[in-house]
Motif scaffolding. Structure first.
Motif, short mmCIF file in Angstrom:
data_model
loop_
_atom_site.label_atom_id
_atom_site.label_comp_id
_atom_site.label_asym_id
_atom_site.label_seq_id
_atom_site.Cartn_x
_atom_site.Cartn_y
_atom_site.Cartn_z
N SER A 69 0.96 -0.75 -0.09
CA SER A 69 0.06 0.32 -0.14
C SER A 69 0.97 1.51 0.29
CB SER A 69 -0.99 0.43 1.51
OG SER A 69 -0.36 0.36 2.68
N THR A 70 2.18 1.12 -0.81
CA THR A 70 2.84 2.57 -0.62
C THR A 70 3.26 2.58 -2.66
OG1 THR A 70 3.62 2.07 1.36
CG2 THR A 70 5.16 3.44 0.25
N ILE A 71 3.04 4.16 -2.87
CA ILE A 71 2.85 3.90 -4.22
C ILE A 71 4.63 5.22 -4.31
CG2 ILE A 71 2.53 4.38 -6.25
CD1 ILE A 71 -0.42 3.38 -5.12
N LEU A 72 4.98 4.86 -5.60
CA LEU A 72 6.16 5.68 -5.45
C LEU A 72 5.46 6.05 -7.04
CD1 LEU A 72 9.00 7.02 -4.48
CD2 LEU A 72 9.75 4.52 -6.21
N GLU A 73 5.92 7.37 -6.73
CA GLU A 73 5.37 8.25 -8.00
C GLU A 73 6.73 9.15 -8.51
OE1 GLU A 73 1.91 9.76 -9.51
OE2 GLU A 73 2.68 12.10 -9.36
N GLN A 74 7.09 8.74 -9.62
CA GLN A 74 8.58 9.61 -10.32
C GLN A 74 8.71 10.05 -11.42
OE1 GLN A 74 12.12 7.88 -9.43
NE2 GLN A 74 12.58 9.01 -9.54
N VAL A 75 8.78 11.47 -12.19
CA VAL A 75 8.67 12.11 -12.72
C VAL A 75 10.12 11.87 -14.06
CG1 VAL A 75 7.85 14.19 -14.63
CG2 VAL A 75 6.49 12.88 -12.23
N PHE A 76 10.08 11.31 -15.31
CA PHE A 76 11.27 11.48 -16.72
C PHE A 76 11.45 12.52 -16.78
CE2 PHE A 76 11.56 7.29 -13.29
CZ PHE A 76 12.24 6.79 -13.15
N GLU A 77 12.52 12.58 -17.14
CA GLU A 77 12.27 13.58 -19.20
C GLU A 77 13.78 12.74 -19.39
OE1 GLU A 77 14.43 17.25 -20.19
OE2 GLU A 77 13.30 17.51 -18.63
N ILE A 78 12.95 12.06 -20.67
CA ILE A 78 13.96 11.25 -21.66
C ILE A 78 13.95 12.23 -22.82
CG2 ILE A 78 14.08 8.70 -22.03
CD1 ILE A 78 12.25 8.53 -20.92
N GLU A 79 15.79 11.84 -23.12
CA GLU A 79 15.87 13.01 -24.79
C GLU A 79 16.08 11.39 -25.71
OE1 GLU A 79 19.54 15.54 -24.75
OE2 GLU A 79 17.93 16.41 -23.98
N TYR A 80 15.44 11.67 -27.10
CA TYR A 80 15.64 11.45 -28.18
C TYR A 80 16.14 12.02 -29.10
CZ TYR A 80 12.33 8.05 -26.89
OH TYR A 80 11.29 6.91 -25.60
N LEU A 81 17.31 11.12 -29.19
CA LEU A 81 18.52 11.29 -30.60
C LEU A 81 17.95 11.28 -31.82
CD1 LEU A 81 20.74 13.24 -31.14
CD2 LEU A 81 21.98 10.92 -31.28
N VAL A 82 17.31 11.97 -32.60
CA VAL A 82 16.63 12.02 -34.42
C VAL A 82 18.14 11.64 -35.00
CG1 VAL A 82 15.13 12.33 -36.34
CG2 VAL A 82 14.71 13.25 -33.92
N GLN A 83 18.06 10.26 -35.63
CA GLN A 83 19.40 9.77 -36.66
C GLN A 83 19.09 9.43 -37.86
OE1 GLN A 83 20.36 5.80 -34.80
NE2 GLN A 83 21.77 7.28 -33.42
N HIS A 84 19.73 10.09 -38.62
CA HIS A 84 18.95 10.00 -39.85
C HIS A 84 19.59 8.72 -40.66
CE1 HIS A 84 17.41 13.81 -40.28
NE2 HIS A 84 18.46 14.56 -39.23
N GLY A 85 18.51 8.20 -41.44
CA GLY A 85 18.93 6.97 -41.88
C GLY A 85 18.05 6.80 -43.45
N GLN A 86 18.32 6.24 -44.05
CA GLN A 86 17.12 5.65 -45.50
C GLN A 86 16.42 4.34 -44.71
OE1 GLN A 86 19.94 4.93 -48.81
NE2 GLN A 86 19.01 7.43 -49.28
N CYS A 87 15.52 4.58 -45.73
CA CYS A 87 14.11 3.44 -45.07
C CYS A 87 14.95 2.07 -46.27
CB CYS A 87 13.12 3.60 -45.32
SG CYS A 87 11.89 4.50 -46.79
N PRO A 88 14.53 1.08 -46.39
CA PRO A 88 14.49 0.20 -47.48
C PRO A 88 14.26 1.35 -48.65
CG PRO A 88 13.64 -1.28 -45.53
CD PRO A 88 13.74 0.71 -45.59
N ASP A 89 12.93 1.37 -48.72
CA ASP A 89 12.30 1.89 -50.22
C ASP A 89 13.29 3.43 -50.92
OD1 ASP A 89 10.08 0.05 -50.11
OD2 ASP A 89 8.83 1.86 -49.30
N CYS A 90 13.87 3.85 -50.20
CA CYS A 90 14.45 5.72 -50.47
C CYS A 90 15.80 4.60 -51.09
CB CYS A 90 14.46 6.28 -49.18
SG CYS A 90 13.37 6.94 -49.08
#
Length: 174
Positions: free
Chosen positions: A78-99
């Motif tokens: 009956s003890t609930i821990l709540e936490q806020v996280f910030e996650i940073e995603y790096l957008v990597q450029h690539g090519q899809c198989p079609d391109c």
């Protein structure tokens, strides 16, 4: 609390994002679909209860996505821990198989040749306007200007047939 960056694969040519493991999806920036793709990249998220997730604004050209997560977990009875996280995603450029296939030379499978033996190019200018107006060029790999005409290259025969049907509907063909 800020976590290290994870990465998201982005195709510059068709503007699609890799939805693991192999699907490339067209998603709008800061949409629910993009948020779902970002959350799927996180390990161990199934062991906690996710209560809130949203994007934190970043500059559009920064090649980073920031997501704020609020999670809960029962640590003791009956003890609930709540936490806020910030996650940073790096957008990597690539090519899809079609391109990737399109970028390689000589990958076309069908060719539509448009020819007219006249000294002026008025018909081709009119045809170009009609093609752009109706969006008939969307499946075209490349267009090459040749003597007395134009060649349209396609990756699939069905796309070429669709172009021939379009041309037959707007100009006289033989």
């Amino acid at each position: 609390m800020k976590f290290p960056a994870a990465s998201i694969s982005y195709c510059r040519n068709c503007e699609r994002i890799l939805s693991p493991p192999t699907t490339w999806a067209i998603v709008r920036p800061e949409s629910q679909e993009l948020l779902a793709i970002c959350l799927r990249k996180l390990k161990g998220l199934n062991k906690v209860r996710l209560t809130e997730a949203h994007f934190i604004w970043t500059e559009p050209h920064s090649k980073r996505l920031r997501v704020s997560l609020t999670i809960q977990k029962e640590v003791l009875t009956s003890t609930i821990l709540e936490q806020v996280f910030e996650i940073e995603y790096l957008v990597q450029h690539g090519q899809c198989p079609d391109c990737t296939k399109l970028a390689a030379k000589n990958t076309w499978k069908a060719l539509v040749q448009v020819r007219q033996k006249v000294p002026h190019k008025r018909t081709f200018l009119f045809l170009e306007q009609l093609i752009l107006k109706h969006g008939a060029q969307k499946d075209t790999i490349s267009v090459k200007e040749v003597r007395d005409g134009i060649d349209f290259f396609y990756s699939q025969r069905s796309h070429a047939i669709k172009m021939v049907e379009f041309l037959g509907g707007v100009v006289p063909v033989r």
